[in-house]
Design a protein around this motif. Structure first.
Motif, PDB file in Angstrom:
ATOM      1  N   ARG A 214      31.883  31.210  31.028  1.00  0.00           N
ATOM      2  CA  ARG A 214      32.562  32.465  31.340  1.00  0.00           C
ATOM      3  C   ARG A 214      31.676  33.668  31.061  1.00  0.00           C
ATOM      4  O   ARG A 214      31.641  34.622  31.845  1.00  0.00           O
ATOM      5  CB  ARG A 214      33.870  32.556  30.551  1.00  0.00           C
ATOM      6  CG  ARG A 214      34.930  31.567  31.029  1.00  0.00           C
ATOM      7  CD  ARG A 214      36.198  31.618  30.192  1.00  0.00           C
ATOM      8  NE  ARG A 214      37.193  30.683  30.707  1.00  0.00           N
ATOM      9  CZ  ARG A 214      38.402  30.506  30.176  1.00  0.00           C
ATOM     10  NH1 ARG A 214      38.762  31.223  29.107  1.00  0.00           N
ATOM     11  NH2 ARG A 214      39.243  29.637  30.707  1.00  0.00           N
ATOM     12  N   LEU A 218      30.212  36.303  33.906  1.00  0.00           N
ATOM     13  CA  LEU A 218      30.448  37.749  33.864  1.00  0.00           C
ATOM     14  C   LEU A 218      29.157  38.539  34.069  1.00  0.00           C
ATOM     15  O   LEU A 218      29.161  39.588  34.710  1.00  0.00           O
ATOM     16  CB  LEU A 218      31.099  38.136  32.533  1.00  0.00           C
ATOM     17  CG  LEU A 218      32.559  37.694  32.355  1.00  0.00           C
ATOM     18  CD1 LEU A 218      33.051  38.019  30.943  1.00  0.00           C
ATOM     19  CD2 LEU A 218      33.459  38.362  33.391  1.00  0.00           C
ATOM     20  N   ALA A 279      38.571  33.739  36.550  1.00  0.00           N
ATOM     21  CA  ALA A 279      38.501  35.179  36.802  1.00  0.00           C
ATOM     22  C   ALA A 279      39.183  35.603  38.096  1.00  0.00           C
ATOM     23  O   ALA A 279      39.331  36.806  38.350  1.00  0.00           O
ATOM     24  CB  ALA A 279      37.035  35.624  36.824  1.00  0.00           C
TER      25      ALA A 279
END
Length: 507
Positions: A214, A218, A279
């Motif tokens: 994650r 990002l 996301a």
């Protein structure tokens, strides 16, 4: 090292840029001719590659050579359906921009030949970005594309060109810095699994922990969201496109910004499938905001080029929405949208540039009645505008339809609200046309000249492709589809089966 097709395709514009700069300063026309010649040869070679890809697949064009062994970095190029479509778009728009910008660099800060050399340099780097199959190589080329664009805006733009160029550079560098952190993180993860490697074929096999994936996602997504550009990372685009020459704006929005959405598919979905699903809800909301916010701001603009820039923010919202709808129809539509948006926005920016160069002003209020004195210019402007609002029968329509249909199958509320973007698009395009082209002829418009043969030559290929792909998009869709299926399989999602109501008699 044997030079492969993609390496040759990348080197040709670079050689052209050097050859253009070597032309004596006094021979500006020769420099332009050299730049145009190299861009046309690159386009022909690209068509040959595209035909070969369609017949034989991507394997014929794969190149892999060790570059920095300690980092596991390789000089690795290859093509899939997504990459070949973007390489074709890059090779197509470059000679069109050169022809359309024939006289646009005469009042720049530097010599005219440097303007055309930077265009070729940007073309070469963009082809490299869309062909790179090594993460480290992609990152290096991704950052390198900032150099020619910075000089194209800062050296040949409008009165606020320095501010616009620096703002563009700072936003892009910030995104690139966060991507670099994720690139380093990938190296650490790769090293833990044995010999480090940045090859995409090796990266997709890595077992990355949930939290690590994650964070790495990002870093990449932020850089791509700035490049795309998405709200709230969009504010650099209206300034950059508003101050740049029309040709530079075409390269910025038509090619460079597509690296953002290209990266979302190739790297966010390809390397971080679980994080992408995690996301998705937030990204879809941001995409929806981009669609509506960009359209609403476009309606209120008083500057033609800034208006077109805001329309692109809205269009990029649709593209991102289709990507993260995580359906094959949405993803195919987004990839097709990237190509078609490049065509329609190029036509709109170039015709707007023709108009502005004649009047000496980008203010909408300074125009009126243009269709009475320059009917070809006005008609082309209307065509480009209708293409931008995705009129049925023109190429952007099928792209937008596929994005909305693909999104609706999984995220109905998002898709329904996004339809408002289509209504707003009709409003801002038709209002712009009405205010500039119709009504009484305003002072200063009486002697406005219509399009000349060179300007028509630059626009004609765009018009032909917009109509042709609007009627028959199958050739591009067939190239895109295998890459979309591979990405969907990597993410681990499948399309929902259609629900067929069962009648009483069938029970």
């Amino acid at each position: 090292m044997n030079i492969g097709w993609l390496t040759l395709l990348l080197l040709l514009p670079f050689v052209g840029a050097i050859a253009t700069m070597l032309v004596p300063k006094a021979k500006a026309l020769t420099a332009k001719q050299v730049a145009l010649g190299f861009s046309l040869v690159t386009l022909v070679l690209t068509v040959v590659v595209a035909i070969g890809y369609h017949r034989n697949g991507a394997a014929d064009y794969a190149e892999t050579h060790t570059w920095i062994k300690a980092f596991g970095a390789h000089y690795a190029l290859g093509l899939d359906g997504l990459g070949i479509v973007m390489v074709v778009l890059t090779a197509l728009l470059s000679p069109i921009v050169i022809i359309a910008s024939w006289n646009d660099a005469s009042h720049g800060r530097w010599s005219e030949k440097s303007f055309f050399a930077w265009i070729l340099g940007l073309e070469a780097l963009s082809i490299g970005v869309f062909s790179a199959t090594d993460v480290f190589l992609f990152y290096v080329l991704f950052e390198a594309t900032l150099i020619p664009m910075y000089f194209l805006i800062g050296g040949f733009g409008g009165p606020q060109r320095s501010y616009a160029a620096v703002k563009f550079l700072l936003y892009s560098l910030l995104g690139g810095l966060l991507m670099l952190a994720s690139v380093v993180g990938l190296y650490v993860v790769s090293a833990k699994h044995g010999a480090p490697s940045y090859l995409l074929s090796d990266m997709v096999k890595l077992d990355i922990g949930q939290n690590t994936e994650r964070w790495l996602f990002l870093g990449f997504f932020f850089a791509f969201a700035v490049k795309a550009p998405m709200v709230p990372f969009h504010t650099w685009l209206p300034d950059a496109a508003g101050e740049a020459t029309p040709g530079t704006s075409v390269l910025l929005v038509g090619i460079l910004d597509k690296i953002g959405t290209f990266g979302m598919i190739r790297f966010c979905l390809g390397l971080f499938p679980n994080a992408s699903q995690w996301a998705t809800p937030v990204i879809l909301v941001l995409a929806l905001i981009s669609v509506l916010y960009g359209a609403l701001l476009a309606i209120g603009q008083t500057d033609i080029k800034r208006l077109i820039a805001y329309t692109s923010i809205s269009h990029f919202g649709f593209i991102v929405m289709g990507i993260f709808a995580l359906t094959s129809q949405g993803l195919t539509g987004s990839t097709l949208y990237m190509f078609n948006h490049g065509l329609s926005t190029a036509a709109l920016f170039l015709v707007a540039g023709y108009l502005i160069s004649r009047r000496g002003s980008a203010r909408i209020a300074d125009y009126g009645g243009v269709e009475k004195v320059a009917p070809v210019l006005a008609g082309t402007f209307l065509f480009a505008g209708l293409s931008s609002l995705a009129l049925p029968g023109l190429s952007p329509f099928i792209s937008e339809f596929m994005v909305l249909a693909g999104t609706f199958s999984r995220h109905k509320v998002i898709a329904v609200i996004a339809v408002l973007g289509i209504v707003l698009a009709a409003l801002y395009i038709l209002l712009m046309y009405q205010r500039t082209m119709t009504g009484p002829v305003r002072d200063g418009i009486e002697k406005l000249k219509d399009l000349n043969p060179r300007e028509v030559l630059a626009i004609a290929p765009l018009v032909i492709l917009i109509i042709g792909l609007g009627i028959f998009p199958k050739p591009i869709v067939d190239i895109i589809k295998p890459a979309v299926d591979s990405t969907m399989q990597r993410v681990g999602v499948t399309d929902k089966a259609p629900q067929i109501p069962v009648t009483e008699g069938q029970k």
